[in-house]
Design a protein around this motif. Structure first.
Motif, mmCIF file in Angstrom:
data_model
loop_
_atom_site.group_PDB
_atom_site.id
_atom_site.type_symbol
_atom_site.label_atom_id
_atom_site.label_comp_id
_atom_site.label_asym_id
_atom_site.label_seq_id
_atom_site.Cartn_x
_atom_site.Cartn_y
_atom_site.Cartn_z
ATOM 1 N N ILE A 165 0.907 -1.178 0.032
ATOM 2 C CA ILE A 165 0.066 0.020 -0.031
ATOM 3 C C ILE A 165 1.062 1.324 0.229
ATOM 4 O O ILE A 165 0.701 2.166 -0.731
ATOM 5 N N PHE A 166 1.868 1.414 0.926
ATOM 6 C CA PHE A 166 3.005 2.434 0.922
ATOM 7 C C PHE A 166 3.234 2.658 -0.408
ATOM 8 O O PHE A 166 3.654 3.802 -0.743
ATOM 9 N N ILE A 167 4.000 1.651 -1.113
ATOM 10 C CA ILE A 167 4.606 1.808 -2.372
ATOM 11 C C ILE A 167 3.670 2.382 -3.599
ATOM 12 O O ILE A 167 3.981 3.163 -4.343
ATOM 13 N N LEU A 168 2.508 1.827 -3.598
ATOM 14 C CA LEU A 168 1.427 1.971 -4.645
ATOM 15 C C LEU A 168 0.876 3.525 -4.452
ATOM 16 O O LEU A 168 0.248 3.755 -5.331
ATOM 17 N N SER A 169 1.232 3.962 -3.135
ATOM 18 C CA SER A 169 0.429 5.246 -2.884
ATOM 19 C C SER A 169 1.262 6.248 -3.649
ATOM 20 O O SER A 169 0.602 7.339 -3.662
ATOM 21 N N PHE A 170 2.415 5.875 -3.996
ATOM 22 C CA PHE A 170 3.049 6.810 -4.775
ATOM 23 C C PHE A 170 3.434 6.621 -6.211
ATOM 24 O O PHE A 170 4.281 7.006 -6.971
ATOM 25 N N GLN A 171 2.237 5.983 -6.929
ATOM 26 C CA GLN A 171 2.019 5.646 -8.153
ATOM 27 C C GLN A 171 2.124 6.917 -8.992
ATOM 28 O O GLN A 171 1.636 7.952 -8.476
ATOM 29 N N GLY A 172 2.451 6.735 -10.103
ATOM 30 C CA GLY A 172 2.373 8.134 -11.016
ATOM 31 C C GLY A 172 1.129 8.441 -11.438
ATOM 32 O O GLY A 172 0.025 7.671 -11.233
ATOM 33 N N PRO A 173 1.027 9.417 -12.069
ATOM 34 C CA PRO A 173 -0.363 10.137 -12.459
ATOM 35 C C PRO A 173 -1.285 8.978 -13.573
ATOM 36 O O PRO A 173 -2.155 8.960 -13.451
#
Length: 283
Positions: free
Chosen positions: A34-42
């Motif tokens: 969850i932490f990693i995917l929360s910084f997914q690009g636009p």
């Protein structure tokens, strides 16, 4: 690898350590994802691979823009309700725990009544019993008698179990010594009993906060028109989803860890002061 006695560790040690690491990966793996995917690009989606990186989803979360509801307001409502439910749970449970130290006629019946029921049935009964209150307090779940009362029916049984265990281990000789010194009932409770059982009281309050903060079934039928955070998240999952859900999960996880850390620090300070007070004076 050698142990303190100079003997090599057995294979069972490494096997148990391996399974412990698997347990940690199973427990914290989804949280890390969850932490990693929360910084997914636009242009990224809800799964790997990562398409760039940005804080766009956190910005949408805090501003309430995009395909999300009013998350900031829902978070404030849930936080207010959880804090109020936590304080009431601690106060009611401590009062009940002190009362149950003495026998009185309704006590056996109260203790034998099953406190746990199906959440949906309990929510329906709470909503039906306080329908008029829900209408008059619509849009104010933090102060709603129906919403708060329904959540207390969920937090109080757990709080009472912890309180009974905490007060059951209390050594009454401290209270008797305070009574011999002329302390009144209130003075004995304030200056002797409460400081000793305070770590347990903090645990009860923390338990009440946690149960109220993520309560869904009872809140869905009793809070009125304004959603709490679990209801807002549920509404988001029924519509078009985006990585903003992961950003919300990361923020709520950080808030939970902050509350837990504050509680542990408070308990640690209490224990340290208590240990310092028992040290013999040096000349």
């Amino acid at each position: 690898m050698m142990t303190e006695l100079g003997q090599p560790r057995s294979k069972s040690f490494y096997v148990l350590g391996f399974f412990f690491l698997l347990f940690l990966a199973f427990l914290y793996g989804p949280m890390i994802v969850i932490f990693i995917l929360s910084f997914q690009g636009p242009d990224g989606g809800m799964s790997f691979p990562m398409v760039g990186h940005s804080t766009l989803w956190f910005q949408q979360l805090l501003s309430g823009t995009g395909r999300i509801g009013d998350i900031p307001s829902a978070f404030v409502r849930s936080l207010e309700t959880a804090l109020l439910a936590s304080a009431l749970t601690a106060a009611i449970c401590v009062s009940a725990g002190m009362a149950f130290r003495r026998r009185f006629p309704p006590a056996p019946g109260c203790c034998s009544t099953p406190p746990f029921r199906a959440s949906s049935c309990q929510a329906c009964s709470s909503g039906s019993a306080s329908r008029s209150a829900s209408r008059s307090w619509a849009g104010k779940p933090a102060s709603s008698p129906s919403g708060l009362g329904a959540q207390l029916t969920w937090t109080l049984p757990f709080g009472l179990m912890i309180t009974f265990a905490t007060i059951g281990r209390f050594d009454r000789r401290y209270e008797e010594a305070a009574a011999d010194l002329g302390g009144s009932s209130w003075q004995r409770f304030r200056d002797v009993i409460l400081p000793i059982i305070l770590p347990g009281v903090i645990g009860v309050a923390l338990f009440g906060f946690t149960l109220s903060y993520d309560e869904f079934a009872r809140s869905s039928l009793t809070v009125g028109t304004a959603n709490t955070l679990p209801l807002e998240i549920w509404a988001m999952t029924t519509a078009a989803t985006s990585p903003v859900l992961f950003a919300l999960g990361a923020v709520t996880t950080v808030v939970s860890f902050c509350v837990l850390t504050a509680a542990l620090v408070t308990i640690g300070v209490i224990v340290r002061r208590r240990a310092g007070g028992r040290r013999p004076a040096t000349s």
